[in-house]
Design a protein around this motif. Structure first.
Motif, mmCIF file in Angstrom:
data_model
loop_
_atom_site.group_PDB
_atom_site.id
_atom_site.type_symbol
_atom_site.label_atom_id
_atom_site.label_comp_id
_atom_site.label_asym_id
_atom_site.label_seq_id
_atom_site.Cartn_x
_atom_site.Cartn_y
_atom_site.Cartn_z
ATOM 1 N N VAL A 1 -6.875 -0.234 -1.384
ATOM 2 C CA VAL A 1 -6.827 -1.604 -0.864
ATOM 3 C C VAL A 1 -8.083 -2.333 -1.331
ATOM 4 O O VAL A 1 -9.204 -1.963 -0.988
ATOM 5 N N SER A 2 -7.878 -3.339 -2.156
ATOM 6 C CA SER A 2 -9.009 -4.072 -2.718
ATOM 7 C C SER A 2 -8.627 -5.540 -2.827
ATOM 8 O O SER A 2 -7.925 -5.946 -3.764
ATOM 9 N N PRO A 3 -9.022 -6.363 -1.861
ATOM 10 C CA PRO A 3 -8.658 -7.779 -1.915
ATOM 11 C C PRO A 3 -9.105 -8.423 -3.215
ATOM 12 O O PRO A 3 -10.180 -8.114 -3.743
ATOM 13 N N PRO A 4 -8.291 -9.322 -3.768
ATOM 14 C CA PRO A 4 -8.714 -10.036 -4.977
ATOM 15 C C PRO A 4 -9.875 -10.967 -4.645
ATOM 16 O O PRO A 4 -9.996 -11.460 -3.524
ATOM 17 N N VAL A 5 -10.724 -11.198 -5.597
ATOM 18 C CA VAL A 5 -11.809 -12.161 -5.417
ATOM 19 C C VAL A 5 -11.271 -13.520 -5.852
ATOM 20 O O VAL A 5 -11.012 -13.768 -7.026
ATOM 21 N N MET A 6 -11.089 -14.402 -4.884
ATOM 22 C CA MET A 6 -10.438 -15.678 -5.127
ATOM 23 C C MET A 6 -11.439 -16.748 -5.567
ATOM 24 O O MET A 6 -12.622 -16.684 -5.217
ATOM 25 N N PRO A 7 -10.972 -17.739 -6.316
ATOM 26 C CA PRO A 7 -11.830 -18.889 -6.627
ATOM 27 C C PRO A 7 -12.263 -19.566 -5.331
ATOM 28 O O PRO A 7 -11.431 -19.845 -4.467
ATOM 29 N N ALA B 1 0.820 -1.217 0.000
ATOM 30 C CA ALA B 1 0.000 0.000 0.000
ATOM 31 C C ALA B 1 0.853 1.267 0.000
ATOM 32 O O ALA B 1 0.318 2.362 -0.157
ATOM 33 N N TYR B 2 2.167 1.114 0.149
ATOM 34 C CA TYR B 2 3.060 2.274 0.231
ATOM 35 C C TYR B 2 3.974 2.333 -0.988
ATOM 36 O O TYR B 2 4.146 1.344 -1.710
ATOM 37 N N SER B 3 4.542 3.509 -1.217
ATOM 38 C CA SER B 3 5.412 3.729 -2.381
ATOM 39 C C SER B 3 6.774 3.097 -2.121
ATOM 40 O O SER B 3 7.761 3.779 -1.811
ATOM 41 N N LEU B 4 6.822 1.807 -2.242
ATOM 42 C CA LEU B 4 8.028 1.037 -1.994
ATOM 43 C C LEU B 4 8.239 0.035 -3.126
ATOM 44 O O LEU B 4 7.271 -0.512 -3.670
ATOM 45 N N ASP B 5 9.506 -0.208 -3.448
ATOM 46 C CA ASP B 5 9.862 -1.277 -4.374
ATOM 47 C C ASP B 5 10.101 -2.521 -3.522
ATOM 48 O O ASP B 5 11.024 -2.556 -2.703
ATOM 49 N N LEU B 6 9.246 -3.538 -3.680
ATOM 50 C CA LEU B 6 9.227 -4.689 -2.790
ATOM 51 C C LEU B 6 9.539 -5.984 -3.532
ATOM 52 O O LEU B 6 9.103 -6.172 -4.682
ATOM 53 N N VAL B 7 10.257 -6.867 -2.862
ATOM 54 C CA VAL B 7 10.514 -8.214 -3.366
ATOM 55 C C VAL B 7 10.086 -9.195 -2.285
ATOM 56 O O VAL B 7 10.446 -9.041 -1.112
ATOM 57 N N LEU B 8 9.315 -10.198 -2.678
ATOM 58 C CA LEU B 8 8.921 -11.288 -1.791
ATOM 59 C C LEU B 8 9.574 -12.553 -2.314
ATOM 60 O O LEU B 8 9.346 -12.945 -3.464
ATOM 61 N N LEU B 9 10.425 -13.169 -1.511
ATOM 62 C CA LEU B 9 11.114 -14.369 -1.992
ATOM 63 C C LEU B 9 10.940 -15.530 -1.033
ATOM 64 O O LEU B 9 10.658 -15.354 0.149
ATOM 65 N N ASP B 10 11.120 -16.729 -1.577
ATOM 66 C CA ASP B 10 10.973 -17.936 -0.769
ATOM 67 C C ASP B 10 11.849 -19.038 -1.346
ATOM 68 O O ASP B 10 12.092 -19.089 -2.562
ATOM 69 N N ALA B 11 12.320 -19.911 -0.466
ATOM 70 C CA ALA B 11 13.134 -21.041 -0.905
ATOM 71 C C ALA B 11 12.316 -22.063 -1.676
ATOM 72 O O ALA B 11 12.852 -22.791 -2.518
ATOM 73 N N ALA B 12 11.021 -22.132 -1.424
ATOM 74 C CA ALA B 12 10.158 -23.103 -2.082
ATOM 75 C C ALA B 12 9.723 -22.604 -3.454
ATOM 76 O O ALA B 12 9.931 -21.444 -3.810
ATOM 77 N N SER B 13 9.074 -23.489 -4.209
ATOM 78 C CA SER B 13 8.640 -23.139 -5.557
ATOM 79 C C SER B 13 7.233 -22.565 -5.595
ATOM 80 O O SER B 13 6.691 -22.321 -6.665
ATOM 81 N N ASP B 14 6.633 -22.335 -4.426
ATOM 82 C CA ASP B 14 5.269 -21.808 -4.374
ATOM 83 C C ASP B 14 5.104 -21.027 -3.086
ATOM 84 O O ASP B 14 5.900 -21.149 -2.154
ATOM 85 N N VAL B 15 4.053 -20.236 -3.029
ATOM 86 C CA VAL B 15 3.723 -19.530 -1.797
ATOM 87 C C VAL B 15 2.917 -20.463 -0.901
ATOM 88 O O VAL B 15 2.313 -21.440 -1.361
ATOM 89 N N ALA C 1 11.159 2.823 12.816
ATOM 90 C CA ALA C 1 12.599 2.632 12.657
ATOM 91 C C ALA C 1 13.196 3.457 11.522
ATOM 92 O O ALA C 1 14.413 3.461 11.344
ATOM 93 N N GLY C 2 12.341 4.117 10.747
ATOM 94 C CA GLY C 2 12.879 5.009 9.728
ATOM 95 C C GLY C 2 12.566 4.652 8.298
ATOM 96 O O GLY C 2 12.954 5.392 7.375
ATOM 97 N N LEU C 3 11.865 3.540 8.045
ATOM 98 C CA LEU C 3 11.439 3.248 6.678
ATOM 99 C C LEU C 3 10.263 4.155 6.335
ATOM 100 O O LEU C 3 9.240 4.141 7.020
ATOM 101 N N GLU C 4 10.412 4.945 5.306
ATOM 102 C CA GLU C 4 9.361 5.909 4.952
ATOM 103 C C GLU C 4 8.168 5.176 4.340
ATOM 104 O O GLU C 4 8.278 4.575 3.260
ATOM 105 N N LEU C 5 7.049 5.226 5.026
ATOM 106 C CA LEU C 5 5.831 4.594 4.546
ATOM 107 C C LEU C 5 4.905 5.670 3.985
ATOM 108 O O LEU C 5 4.016 6.179 4.669
ATOM 109 N N LYS C 6 5.147 5.990 2.749
ATOM 110 C CA LYS C 6 4.359 7.017 2.060
ATOM 111 C C LYS C 6 3.293 6.321 1.226
ATOM 112 O O LYS C 6 3.610 5.492 0.365
ATOM 113 N N PRO C 7 2.009 6.608 1.479
ATOM 114 C CA PRO C 7 0.955 5.919 0.730
ATOM 115 C C PRO C 7 1.159 6.007 -0.771
ATOM 116 O O PRO C 7 1.521 7.062 -1.301
ATOM 117 N N ARG C 8 0.953 4.892 -1.440
ATOM 118 C CA ARG C 8 1.111 4.842 -2.892
ATOM 119 C C ARG C 8 -0.006 5.656 -3.556
ATOM 120 O O ARG C 8 -1.192 5.430 -3.268
#
Length: 467
Positions: free
Chosen positions: A372-378, A26-40, A360-367
């Motif tokens: 905020v709109s949750p996806p409609v999941m199957p 929701a904030y103006s940040l460049d984000l990466v989400l990573l995981d060791a597994a092949s799926d979330v 702690a100092g990370l600037e959380l500036k709203p994007r």
């Protein structure tokens, strides 16, 4: 050309990591989400009791208690918007001995100290009126009317889908093997090459202590606690209406019996500390102990067919509470030691971590322009309408009337959609968590070949070497 460092990398794409990613998106940040597994949503996130806890039995005053109370409400609202299956079955805490009866008032007082005041005592007669199939000998209990069952698979997938839709980069099969500081940038060594960032959030679950040590921490050690569970056939579902909980001990919440949102009945878990963080095998001794407990709690289970068994590992530590903190000097946040309540508390944890990062100092500036709109999941639960039941949906697209998995009534249209989704499966297990294909009483015996053909046509690995 070298990519500029991301603002934040979140290590771990389980339910907590994906919740943090969608919150920070929701904030103006460049984000990466990573995981060791092949799926979330693998690891602990996919193998738990799938209960949306109120937090009534958490330790009063603990961080876990506060974030559970907050997270439960947030997730209940989010699930409604995103079509994540949730059923408010309520729970009955059953006392079988005089000592357990004597403990009930304290448990009720504990719940009230946690801000949950809806608990009420039940006499034995009322317990049996509510649950006629309950085993003989129950002496009394407590009702917890807001305990619910939830889909543990759709939840992290929804968080990840929302995050990816907001621009978060998802990097899977990327195990973090080391970290180096280069000026004010972290350079993470991963199995998919280096990833550079200014801040790191550690939500690595069973590996969170190892990641923490890479950043100079030594405050906790993960001691994996294996929980084995048994899934009974859908014909067992008429045996109970509520979640049946034991009176907990100091070490474990004990063995429960609960319905699932997929129409089955769940029995478990065991609680065994194991040295291997990948040891999710079921054992003959563990399953025997569960069946014995099941016969005492709900004798009719002994006559029902078992659909499957599985085991999950909880990220237990030497501490009784979550291990959440931010080190501003290192530009590092840790969300570790999140045990069995992580699913229920996930959005509360994410909100808390975001607040700590802001302090702690990370600037959380709203994007700009972000809503905020949750996806409609199957929808993959049993309580709502699924595609094979919807004539209008089938008329608009006949693929939703072509059943591939007959045990779970999964259609070709649902499989097609999952394979083309923003966070597609990497293997048959991932497809199962998105659609239930192969999850029924035959465990893929009849539909396996057809499902494999569809996966192969989409370029998804299906063999032993599949990621």
């Amino acid at each position: 050309m070298t990519r500029p460092p991301a603002d934040v990398v979140i290590i771990g794409a389980g339910v907590v990591g994906t919740a943090i990613a969608r919150t920070l998106a929701a904030y103006s940040l460049d984000l990466v989400l990573l995981d060791a597994a092949s799926d979330v949503g693998t690891g602990t996130s996919k193998a738990n009791t799938a209960i949306l806890h109120t937090g009534f039995d958490a330790k009063p005053g603990s961080l876990e208690s506060r974030l559970l109370s907050r997270g439960c409400g947030l997730l209940r609202s989010y699930a409604s918007a995103a079509r994540i299956p949730v059923e408010r079955t309520g729970a009955l805490l059953v006392a079988w001995t005089p000592d357990q009866v004597a403990a009930l008032p304290l448990i009720g007082e504990n719940a009230r100290r946690n801000g949950y005041r809806a608990v009420r005592p039940l006499a034995a007669a009322e317990l049996y009126a509510r649950e006629p199939a309950l085993g003989p000998g129950a002496l009394g209990g407590l009702e917890v009317p807001d305990e619910s069952i939830i889909c543990p698979w759709t939840t992290p997938l929804a968080f990840a889908t929302e995050a990816v839709g907001a621009g978060v980069r998802l990097l899977l099969s990327a195990r973090v093997t080391g970290v180096a500081a280069v000026g004010d940038v972290h350079e993470l060594a991963t199995t998919r090459g280096p990833v550079r960032c200014r801040w790191v959030v550690n939500a690595a679950g069973l590996g969170s202590d190892e990641v923490d040590r890479m950043f100079g921490g030594d405050g906790f050690t993960i001691r994996p606690r294996r929980g084995e569970l048994i899934v009974f056939d859908k014909l067992a579902r008429t045996l109970l209406r509520s979640i049946l909980l034991p009176v907990p001990t100091a070490r474990t919440k004990g063995v429960l019996v609960a319905p699932t949102v997929y129409g089955n009945v769940l029995l478990g878990p065991t609680a065994e500390d194991v040295p291997d963080r990948s040891d999710t095998a079921t054992t003959a001794a563990g399953l025997r102990s569960l069946l014995a407990a099941g016969r005492r709690i709900l004798p009719g289970l002994a006559e029902e067919e078992v659909t499957s068994t599985y085991a999950g590992l909880r990220a237990a530590t030497e501490h009784a509470d979550y291990q959440i903190r931010v080190d501003a000097s290192r530009r590092y946040a840790c969300a570790g030691g999140i045990r069995s309540t992580g699913l229920s508390a996930s959005l509360g944890i994410a909100e808390h971590v975001a607040g700590l990062l802001d302090e702690a100092g990370l600037e959380l500036k709203p994007r700009p322009g972000f809503a905020v709109s949750p996806p409609v999941m199957p929808y993959i639960g049993e309580a709502g309408v699924r595609p094979y039941q919807d004539a209008a949906t089938i008329a608009a697209d006949p693929a939703y009337g072509q059943i591939v998995c007959h045990c779970e009534r999964v259609t070709r249209g649902e499989i097609r959609d999952a394979l083309a989704g923003p966070v597609p499966p990497a293997d048959p297990g991932g497809l199962r968590r998105r659609t239930r294909a192969g999850n029924g009483r035959c465990q893929g015996f009849y539909c396996g070949a057809a499902v494999s053909r569809l996966l192969s046509a989409a370029g998804v690995g299906t063999g032993p070497g599949a990621p």
